[in-house]
Design a protein around this motif. Structure first.
Motif, PDB file in Angstrom:
ATOM      1  N   ALA A  56      -5.995  17.015  -0.081  1.00 53.72           N
ATOM      2  CA  ALA A  56      -5.337  15.820   0.442  1.00 53.72           C
ATOM      3  C   ALA A  56      -4.890  14.954  -0.731  1.00 53.72           C
ATOM      4  CB  ALA A  56      -6.292  15.038   1.333  1.00 53.72           C
ATOM      5  N   VAL A  57      -3.790  14.252  -0.526  1.00 59.19           N
ATOM      6  CA  VAL A  57      -3.228  13.390  -1.562  1.00 59.19           C
ATOM      7  C   VAL A  57      -3.332  11.933  -1.111  1.00 59.19           C
ATOM      8  CG1 VAL A  57      -1.142  12.805  -2.859  1.00 59.19           C
ATOM      9  CG2 VAL A  57      -1.620  15.188  -2.268  1.00 59.19           C
ATOM     10  N   ALA A  58      -3.736  11.070  -2.033  1.00 59.43           N
ATOM     11  CA  ALA A  58      -3.796   9.633  -1.753  1.00 59.43           C
ATOM     12  C   ALA A  58      -3.247   8.879  -2.959  1.00 59.43           C
ATOM     13  CB  ALA A  58      -5.232   9.198  -1.474  1.00 59.43           C
TER      14      ALA A  58
ATOM     15  N   ALA B 257      -2.548   8.608  -8.632  1.00 56.44           N
ATOM     16  CA  ALA B 257      -2.649   9.338  -7.364  1.00 56.44           C
ATOM     17  C   ALA B 257      -3.855  10.268  -7.434  1.00 56.44           C
ATOM     18  CB  ALA B 257      -1.383  10.147  -7.109  1.00 56.44           C
ATOM     19  N   LEU B 258      -4.475  10.498  -6.293  1.00 53.88           N
ATOM     20  CA  LEU B 258      -5.669  11.331  -6.197  1.00 53.88           C
ATOM     21  C   LEU B 258      -5.391  12.544  -5.328  1.00 53.88           C
ATOM     22  CD1 LEU B 258      -8.801  11.741  -6.536  1.00 53.88           C
ATOM     23  CD2 LEU B 258      -9.038  10.400  -4.437  1.00 53.88           C
TER      24      LEU B 258
ATOM     25  N   VAL C 236      -7.293  14.920 -10.130  1.00 52.26           N
ATOM     26  CA  VAL C 236      -7.653  16.033  -9.251  1.00 52.26           C
ATOM     27  C   VAL C 236      -9.169  16.081  -9.148  1.00 52.26           C
ATOM     28  CG1 VAL C 236      -7.498  18.521  -8.841  1.00 52.26           C
ATOM     29  CG2 VAL C 236      -5.574  17.313  -9.909  1.00 52.26           C
ATOM     30  N   ASP C 237      -9.683  15.780  -7.952  1.00 53.08           N
ATOM     31  CA  ASP C 237     -11.127  15.739  -7.723  1.00 53.08           C
ATOM     32  C   ASP C 237     -11.600  17.081  -7.185  1.00 53.08           C
ATOM     33  OD1 ASP C 237     -13.758  15.188  -7.166  1.00 53.08           O
ATOM     34  OD2 ASP C 237     -13.343  13.471  -5.867  1.00 53.08           O
ATOM     35  N   LEU C 238     -12.323  17.824  -8.029  1.00 51.10           N
ATOM     36  CA  LEU C 238     -12.849  19.141  -7.668  1.00 51.10           C
ATOM     37  C   LEU C 238     -14.322  19.075  -7.280  1.00 51.10           C
ATOM     38  CD1 LEU C 238     -11.286  21.274 -10.562  1.00 51.10           C
ATOM     39  CD2 LEU C 238     -10.342  20.817  -8.286  1.00 51.10           C
ATOM     40  N   SER C 239     -14.836  17.889  -7.017  1.00 52.37           N
ATOM     41  CA  SER C 239     -16.263  17.718  -6.731  1.00 52.37           C
ATOM     42  C   SER C 239     -16.738  18.501  -5.521  1.00 52.37           C
ATOM     43  CB  SER C 239     -16.593  16.237  -6.519  1.00 52.37           C
ATOM     44  OG  SER C 239     -16.315  15.510  -7.691  1.00 52.37           O
TER      45      SER C 239
ATOM     46  N   PHE D 107      -6.753   1.422  -1.125  1.00 49.22           N
ATOM     47  CA  PHE D 107      -6.541   2.857  -1.183  1.00 49.22           C
ATOM     48  C   PHE D 107      -5.744   3.289   0.045  1.00 49.22           C
ATOM     49  CE2 PHE D 107      -9.056   7.007  -1.573  1.00 49.22           C
ATOM     50  CZ  PHE D 107      -8.471   7.609  -0.495  1.00 49.22           C
ATOM     51  N   THR D 108      -4.581   3.953  -0.174  1.00 46.14           N
ATOM     52  CA  THR D 108      -3.742   4.378   0.943  1.00 46.14           C
ATOM     53  C   THR D 108      -3.427   5.852   0.832  1.00 46.14           C
ATOM     54  OG1 THR D 108      -1.731   3.799  -0.251  1.00 46.14           O
ATOM     55  CG2 THR D 108      -2.647   2.125   1.216  1.00 46.14           C
ATOM     56  N   SER D 109      -3.300   6.510   1.944  1.00 41.49           N
ATOM     57  CA  SER D 109      -2.997   7.936   1.965  1.00 41.49           C
ATOM     58  C   SER D 109      -1.509   8.157   1.745  1.00 41.49           C
ATOM     59  CB  SER D 109      -3.413   8.534   3.303  1.00 41.49           C
ATOM     60  OG  SER D 109      -3.052   9.896   3.341  1.00 41.49           O
ATOM     61  N   ALA D 110      -1.199   9.136   0.904  1.00 37.20           N
ATOM     62  CA  ALA D 110       0.211   9.464   0.669  1.00 37.20           C
ATOM     63  C   ALA D 110       0.560  10.801   1.300  1.00 37.20           C
ATOM     64  CB  ALA D 110       0.479   9.527  -0.834  1.00 37.20           C
TER      65      ALA D 110
END
Length: 139
Positions: free
Chosen positions: A9-11, A18-19, A51-54, A129-132
């Protein structure tokens, strides 16, 4: 849902950041979807893609290759890609392959945000924080 089902997911966290949150298995089958989410994160105008790979349970060389290519592509535009992983196996793979010299990596999302967003509080993400984009699943 399977435990290792791939999701990304992208935010948009800030105007500059961007996350891309990833979970499940990151392999040759899902690597192109990861690339698409990183591309999507770049379209929101962010200078840095985090990029969160947690939440991944597995990563292979195809996925690592995507991360390296996307890092180089973004750097060529004056942007950057940053990884978050607290998994010792993933961190070890990044170190053993020498990719730690190419991929900027943080142990936690909080650590990354503390450095990437000046003045960010220790509370984590701000309420702005908003979703893109929507999550994506491998078909």
């Amino acid at each position: 849902m399977y435990l290792d089902e791939f999701r990304a997911a992208v935010a948009s966290l800030t105007r500059e950041l961007a996350l891309v949150s990833v979970s499940g298995e990151l392999d040759s089958y899902t690597a192109e979807c990861l690339k698409a989410r990183i591309d999507e994160a770049g379209t929101v105008g962010a200078d840095t893609v985090l990029v969160d790979l947690s939440e991944i349970s597995f990563i292979d060389s195809a996925a690592l290759a995507v991360l390296v290519r996307e890092t180089k592509r973004l750097e060529g535009r004056g942007h950057s890609l940053v990884l978050v992983t607290n998994d010792p196996r993933t961190r070890r793979i990044v170190e053993v392959t020498g990719l730690n010299r190419v991929l900027r990596t943080y142990a936690t999302l909080q650590d990354a945000l503390a450095e990437l967003i000046p003045g960010e509080s220790d509370d984590g993400l701000s309420p702005a924080f908003t979703s893109a984009g929507n999550g994506a699943e491998a078909a």
